[in-house]
Design an enzyme around this catalytic site. Structure first.
Site, PDB file in Angstrom:
ATOM      1  N   LYS A   1     -19.309  -7.413 -13.670  1.00 33.39           N
ATOM      2  CA  LYS A   1     -19.250  -6.795 -12.337  1.00 33.39           C
ATOM      3  C   LYS A   1     -20.244  -5.629 -12.224  1.00 33.39           C
ATOM      4  O   LYS A   1     -21.040  -5.546 -11.291  1.00 33.39           O
ATOM      5  CB  LYS A   1     -17.815  -6.322 -12.059  1.00 33.39           C
ATOM      6  CG  LYS A   1     -17.640  -5.532 -10.785  1.00 33.39           C
ATOM      7  CD  LYS A   1     -17.899  -6.360  -9.554  1.00 33.39           C
ATOM      8  CE  LYS A   1     -18.051  -5.495  -8.332  1.00 33.39           C
ATOM      9  NZ  LYS A   1     -18.379  -6.211  -7.127  1.00 33.39           N
TER      10      LYS A   1
ATOM     11  N   PHE B   1     -32.470  -9.137  -1.678  1.00 32.52           N
ATOM     12  CA  PHE B   1     -32.433  -7.723  -2.073  1.00 32.52           C
ATOM     13  C   PHE B   1     -33.830  -7.154  -2.334  1.00 32.52           C
ATOM     14  O   PHE B   1     -34.024  -6.313  -3.190  1.00 32.52           O
ATOM     15  CB  PHE B   1     -31.503  -7.501  -3.282  1.00 32.52           C
ATOM     16  CG  PHE B   1     -30.056  -7.535  -2.870  1.00 32.52           C
ATOM     17  CD1 PHE B   1     -29.330  -6.374  -2.720  1.00 32.52           C
ATOM     18  CD2 PHE B   1     -29.441  -8.739  -2.570  1.00 32.52           C
ATOM     19  CE1 PHE B   1     -28.015  -6.411  -2.287  1.00 32.52           C
ATOM     20  CE2 PHE B   1     -28.125  -8.789  -2.134  1.00 32.52           C
ATOM     21  CZ  PHE B   1     -27.404  -7.621  -1.993  1.00 32.52           C
ATOM     22  N   LEU B   2     -34.791  -7.675  -1.577  1.00 32.25           N
ATOM     23  CA  LEU B   2     -36.150  -7.140  -1.664  1.00 32.25           C
ATOM     24  C   LEU B   2     -36.581  -6.607  -0.301  1.00 32.25           C
ATOM     25  O   LEU B   2     -37.729  -6.775   0.092  1.00 32.25           O
ATOM     26  CB  LEU B   2     -37.122  -8.227  -2.147  1.00 32.25           C
ATOM     27  CG  LEU B   2     -37.092  -8.568  -3.639  1.00 32.25           C
ATOM     28  CD1 LEU B   2     -38.122  -9.643  -3.980  1.00 32.25           C
ATOM     29  CD2 LEU B   2     -37.334  -7.329  -4.515  1.00 32.25           C
TER      30      LEU B   2
ATOM     31  N   ASP C   1       0.858  -1.188   0.000  1.00 30.28           N
ATOM     32  CA  ASP C   1       0.000   0.000   0.000  1.00 30.28           C
ATOM     33  C   ASP C   1       0.889   1.231   0.000  1.00 30.28           C
ATOM     34  O   ASP C   1       1.997   1.199   0.541  1.00 30.28           O
ATOM     35  CB  ASP C   1      -0.918   0.005   1.235  1.00 30.28           C
ATOM     36  CG  ASP C   1      -2.189   0.809   0.996  1.00 30.28           C
ATOM     37  OD1 ASP C   1      -3.275   0.197   0.847  1.00 30.28           O
ATOM     38  OD2 ASP C   1      -2.099   2.061   0.932  1.00 30.28           O
TER      39      ASP C   1
ATOM     40  N   GLU D   1     -14.082  -8.586  -8.313  1.00 29.17           N
ATOM     41  CA  GLU D   1     -14.314  -9.138  -6.982  1.00 29.17           C
ATOM     42  C   GLU D   1     -15.780  -8.930  -6.577  1.00 29.17           C
ATOM     43  O   GLU D   1     -16.364  -7.896  -6.854  1.00 29.17           O
ATOM     44  CB  GLU D   1     -13.366  -8.445  -5.981  1.00 29.17           C
ATOM     45  CG  GLU D   1     -13.452  -8.963  -4.574  1.00 29.17           C
ATOM     46  CD  GLU D   1     -13.359 -10.480  -4.514  1.00 29.17           C
ATOM     47  OE1 GLU D   1     -12.380 -11.047  -5.014  1.00 29.17           O
ATOM     48  OE2 GLU D   1     -14.288 -11.111  -3.963  1.00 29.17           O
TER      49      GLU D   1
ATOM     50  N   LYS E   1     -21.442   4.214  -6.252  1.00 26.70           N
ATOM     51  CA  LYS E   1     -20.434   4.622  -7.250  1.00 26.70           C
ATOM     52  C   LYS E   1     -20.528   3.775  -8.525  1.00 26.70           C
ATOM     53  O   LYS E   1     -20.312   4.271  -9.621  1.00 26.70           O
ATOM     54  CB  LYS E   1     -19.038   4.592  -6.635  1.00 26.70           C
ATOM     55  CG  LYS E   1     -18.303   3.288  -6.698  1.00 26.70           C
ATOM     56  CD  LYS E   1     -16.871   3.442  -6.219  1.00 26.70           C
ATOM     57  CE  LYS E   1     -16.203   2.093  -6.042  1.00 26.70           C
ATOM     58  NZ  LYS E   1     -16.038   1.328  -7.267  1.00 26.70           N
TER      59      LYS E   1
ATOM     60  N   CYS F   1     -19.863   0.499  -2.927  1.00 29.32           N
ATOM     61  CA  CYS F   1     -19.990  -0.037  -4.292  1.00 29.32           C
ATOM     62  C   CYS F   1     -21.229   0.422  -5.052  1.00 29.32           C
ATOM     63  O   CYS F   1     -21.107   0.993  -6.139  1.00 29.32           O
ATOM     64  CB  CYS F   1     -19.928  -1.561  -4.243  1.00 29.32           C
ATOM     65  SG  CYS F   1     -18.315  -2.162  -3.723  1.00 29.32           S
TER      66      CYS F   1
HETATM   67  P1  NAD Z   1     -10.315   0.861  -0.206  1.00 35.00           P
HETATM   68  O1  NAD Z   1     -10.439   2.322  -0.389  1.00 35.00           O
HETATM   69  O2  NAD Z   1     -10.781   0.229   1.054  1.00 35.00           O
HETATM   70  O3  NAD Z   1      -8.787   0.442  -0.408  1.00 35.00           O
HETATM   71  C1  NAD Z   1      -7.966   0.924  -1.428  1.00 35.00           C
HETATM   72  C2  NAD Z   1      -6.528   0.887  -0.931  1.00 35.00           C
HETATM   73  O4  NAD Z   1      -5.674   1.207  -2.021  1.00 35.00           O
HETATM   74  C3  NAD Z   1      -6.205   1.885   0.176  1.00 35.00           C
HETATM   75  O5  NAD Z   1      -5.601   1.230   1.267  1.00 35.00           O
HETATM   76  C4  NAD Z   1      -5.250   2.876  -0.489  1.00 35.00           C
HETATM   77  O6  NAD Z   1      -4.291   3.422   0.423  1.00 35.00           O
HETATM   78  C5  NAD Z   1      -4.600   2.003  -1.532  1.00 35.00           C
HETATM   79  N1  NAD Z   1      -4.010   2.754  -2.644  1.00 35.00           N
HETATM   80  C6  NAD Z   1      -4.530   3.788  -3.332  1.00 35.00           C
HETATM   81  N2  NAD Z   1      -3.663   4.204  -4.281  1.00 35.00           N
HETATM   82  C7  NAD Z   1      -2.595   3.399  -4.202  1.00 35.00           C
HETATM   83  C8  NAD Z   1      -1.366   3.326  -4.919  1.00 35.00           C
HETATM   84  N3  NAD Z   1      -1.117   4.151  -5.936  1.00 35.00           N
HETATM   85  N4  NAD Z   1      -0.483   2.385  -4.564  1.00 35.00           N
HETATM   86  C9  NAD Z   1      -0.732   1.531  -3.555  1.00 35.00           C
HETATM   87  N5  NAD Z   1      -1.873   1.556  -2.830  1.00 35.00           N
HETATM   88  C10 NAD Z   1      -2.799   2.485  -3.158  1.00 35.00           C
HETATM   89  O7  NAD Z   1     -11.053   0.212  -1.451  1.00 35.00           O
HETATM   90  P2  NAD Z   1     -11.844  -1.189  -1.516  1.00 35.00           P
HETATM   91  O8  NAD Z   1     -13.158  -1.046  -0.862  1.00 35.00           O
HETATM   92  O9  NAD Z   1     -10.955  -2.290  -1.118  1.00 35.00           O
HETATM   93  O10 NAD Z   1     -12.118  -1.278  -3.085  1.00 35.00           O
HETATM   94  C11 NAD Z   1     -11.085  -1.511  -4.003  1.00 35.00           C
HETATM   95  C12 NAD Z   1     -11.696  -1.776  -5.359  1.00 35.00           C
HETATM   96  O11 NAD Z   1     -12.459  -2.993  -5.297  1.00 35.00           O
HETATM   97  C13 NAD Z   1     -12.674  -0.707  -5.822  1.00 35.00           C
HETATM   98  O12 NAD Z   1     -12.596  -0.581  -7.206  1.00 35.00           O
HETATM   99  C14 NAD Z   1     -14.019  -1.275  -5.433  1.00 35.00           C
HETATM  100  O13 NAD Z   1     -15.058  -0.800  -6.233  1.00 35.00           O
HETATM  101  C15 NAD Z   1     -13.813  -2.751  -5.650  1.00 35.00           C
HETATM  102  N6  NAD Z   1     -14.666  -3.608  -4.817  1.00 35.00           N
HETATM  103  C16 NAD Z   1     -14.910  -3.290  -3.519  1.00 35.00           C
HETATM  104  C17 NAD Z   1     -15.696  -4.147  -2.742  1.00 35.00           C
HETATM  105  C18 NAD Z   1     -16.001  -3.803  -1.310  1.00 35.00           C
HETATM  106  O14 NAD Z   1     -16.872  -4.459  -0.734  1.00 35.00           O
HETATM  107  N7  NAD Z   1     -15.339  -2.854  -0.682  1.00 35.00           N
HETATM  108  C19 NAD Z   1     -16.226  -5.318  -3.292  1.00 35.00           C
HETATM  109  C20 NAD Z   1     -15.939  -5.626  -4.614  1.00 35.00           C
HETATM  110  C21 NAD Z   1     -15.147  -4.757  -5.378  1.00 35.00           C
END
Ligand code: NAD
Length: 469
Positions: free
Chosen positions: A208, A253-254, A31, A152, A267, A264
């Site tokens: 997705k 989801f009802l 990270d 995911e 956005k 999610c």
């Molecule tokens: P999040 O904001 O919790 O985590 C993102 C992480 O990426 C942060 O820790 C941030 O510091 C790090 N980051 C950002 N820029 C970076 C860089 N240049 N180098 C290294 N690290 C960097 O996000 P999330 O909820 O885990 O979601 C991540 C992706 O997965 C999104 O596109 C989201 O839509 C998708 N997603 C999320 C979920 C969910 O339930 N949260 C489920 C399915 C898919």
């Protein structure tokens, strides 16, 4: 055994990293947030997710899970690099993919031997293919790599379960090498007979968005039906039950409520609408789901105002701030619209959430909200309870005790977790979502034919006809 790098230690990255390590891979979680990495090294997790601390600790102890900010070194040591950074919405609703491209550039510059780059963040259709060309610009001549898409579907609050036992695995991969590598990596899931869809990059990416937008639409649909229930005296929970019994529809989801939130659905609905429009197409149904969701949240504020009346000197106890139970994720939580709406009307708000308060308290939307020690503390002197998140501990509150503590016993149950009759029998004014009362509907317009007939004459004529027959 593979060495994987997972870039981004948010919900998706940390859960995926820990789960792949649990499946036996060597995983390096990277990270750019150095303080996050320091805390992770000390086994302090950046968010609440049931079961995750134990899994992280186990895999760190067994030497399969590592944390670093050093992406170049991690890439050099890895066969597979997962990109799991955030894709937040821009002001115009499109997804901000700048973090994905920044990571891909560093990955390209540090490739050492064949590397598969797996785009796991939710990103607009076309991103994975474009990443390949982007990376080519920065990679050394002859560097060998592929880009795949592996969206995911984990659910916060039950992320480990949904990662380990997914409904399906979607793999967008177009070379034999990348397909084989991803299939092999997911072997533990195929042993449990998880179905897999192997497809192109664009199709994987769209699966997705289509999934999340469909679910968001389903929620908006039942919320709009709940409004019709209120107007015409039907009960949305029974409507949803009957509706969901149709296997083509399904019961998930009802649940009518205050509107969907989280990191999610809001956005991803905006992003799909945005990239579809850019491609010259409209997904009107998703745009309508977005608008209905926004109206639903505003409607919740109106509902409370109607039940409580003048805000003068009145305090409202809000129970639940996180966007759903079992998480402390506050991103786009309905509470962030409803609470400011109540404050704007002039009410004082005291809130309690079992886990999300440390994240909620500093948020500008909740400025001026007093945080309580528990549900009973929040209710003291309040003129209403507004239940926004259905944490289990709110399901069996001691209504008699709460009533004694409150100025006025009004329960605005925005998740329909209480039985209206029980609450009313306990002396509460109950307000649910879509809980119309039978017999209170406006009278339907009768068919013109019936209205035109003269009933008395009609009856006599019918009697005569009957005698003749
Ligand atoms: P999040 O904001 O919790 O985590 C993102 C992480 O990426 C942060 O820790 C941030 O510091 C790090 N980051 C950002 N820029 C970076 C860089 N240049 N180098 C290294 N690290 C960097 O996000 P999330 O909820 O885990 O979601 C991540 C992706 O997965 C999104 O596109 C989201 O839509 C998708 N997603 C999320 C979920 C969910 O339930 N949260 C489920 C399915 C898919």
């Amino acid at each position: 055994m593979y060495t994987l790098t997972v870039v981004g230690t948010g919900y998706v990255g940390l859960v995926s990293g820990a789960c792949y390590a649990d499946f036996g891979s060597n995983v390096i979680c990277v990270d750019s947030d150095a303080s996050k990495i320091e805390r992770l090294k000390a086994l302090e997790l950046p968010f609440f997710e049931p079961g995750l601390p134990e899994m992280v600790q186990r895999n760190v102890n067994e030497g399969r899970l590592h944390f670093t900010t050093d992406l170049p070194t991690a890439v050099k040591e890895s066969n597979i690099v997962f990109i799991t950074v955030g894709t937040p919405p821009r002001k115009d609703g499109s997804a901000d993919t700048s973090a994905i491209y920044a990571v891909a550039k560093t990955v390209a510059q540090n490739l050492d031997g064949y590397t598969l780059v797996v785009q796991k963040s939710t990103a607009p259709v076309g991103t994975a293919r474009d990443l390949y060309s982007w990376m080519k610009k920065f990679a050394k001549r002859g560097a060998e790599f592929d880009v795949a898409s592996n969206p995911e579907f984990l659910r916060e609050g039950s992320a480990i379960e949904t990662f380990m036992r997914p409904d399906r695995v979607i793999i967008g991969a177009e070379t034999k090498k990348s397909q084989d590598l991803l299939k092999k990596l997911h072997d533990p899931l195929f042993l449990t007979e998880t179905p897999m869809v192997l497809t192109t990059l664009e199709t994987a990416e769209l699966i997705k968005y289509a999934s999340n937008c469909f679910l968001a639409t389903k929620i908006s649909f039942i919320n709009e039906i709940s409004n019709v229930c209120e107007a015409l005296g039907a009960d949305v929970q029974v409507v949803a039950k009957g509706l969901g019994m149709d296997r083509r529809i399904g019961s998930k989801f009802l649940h009518a409520g205050p509107g969907y939130g989280g990191s999610c659905f809001p956005k991803d609905t905006y992003a799909l609408a945005s990239f579809a429009r850019a491609a010259g197409e409209r997904v009107g149904i998703v745009e309508a789901a977005i608008a209905a969701n926004e109206r639903q949240m505003d409607r919740m504020v109106d509902k409370v105002v109607a039940a409580v009346g003048s805000p003068k000197g009145k305090k409202i106890a809000v129970l639940g701030l996180a966007f759903k139970p079992n998480t402390d994720d506050m991103r786009a939580a309905p509470s962030l619209t409803i609470v400011p709406g109540l404050i704007k009307k002039g009410y004082k708000v005291v809130a309690f959430d079992p886990i999300a308060m440390p994240k909620a308290e500093p948020m500008s939307e909740l400025k001026g909200v007093e945080m309580a020690a528990d549900a009973y503390d929040a209710a003291r002197g309040a003129s209403a309870i507004v239940l926004i998140t259905e944490w289990n501990e709110f399901r069996t509150l001691d209504l008699a005790k709460l009533k004694r503590l409150m100025k006025k016993p009004v329960l605005c149950d925005l998740r329909n977790i209480y039985n209206p009759e029980d609450a009313e029998a306990a002396g509460w004014t109950y307000v649910g979502v879509g809980k119309g009362r039978a017999g209170k509907a406006i009278k339907p317009k009768r068919p013109a034919m019936a209205a035109a007939a003269k009933p008395a004459a009609g009856r006599k004529a019918a009697k005569r006809e009957g005698k003749r027959a």
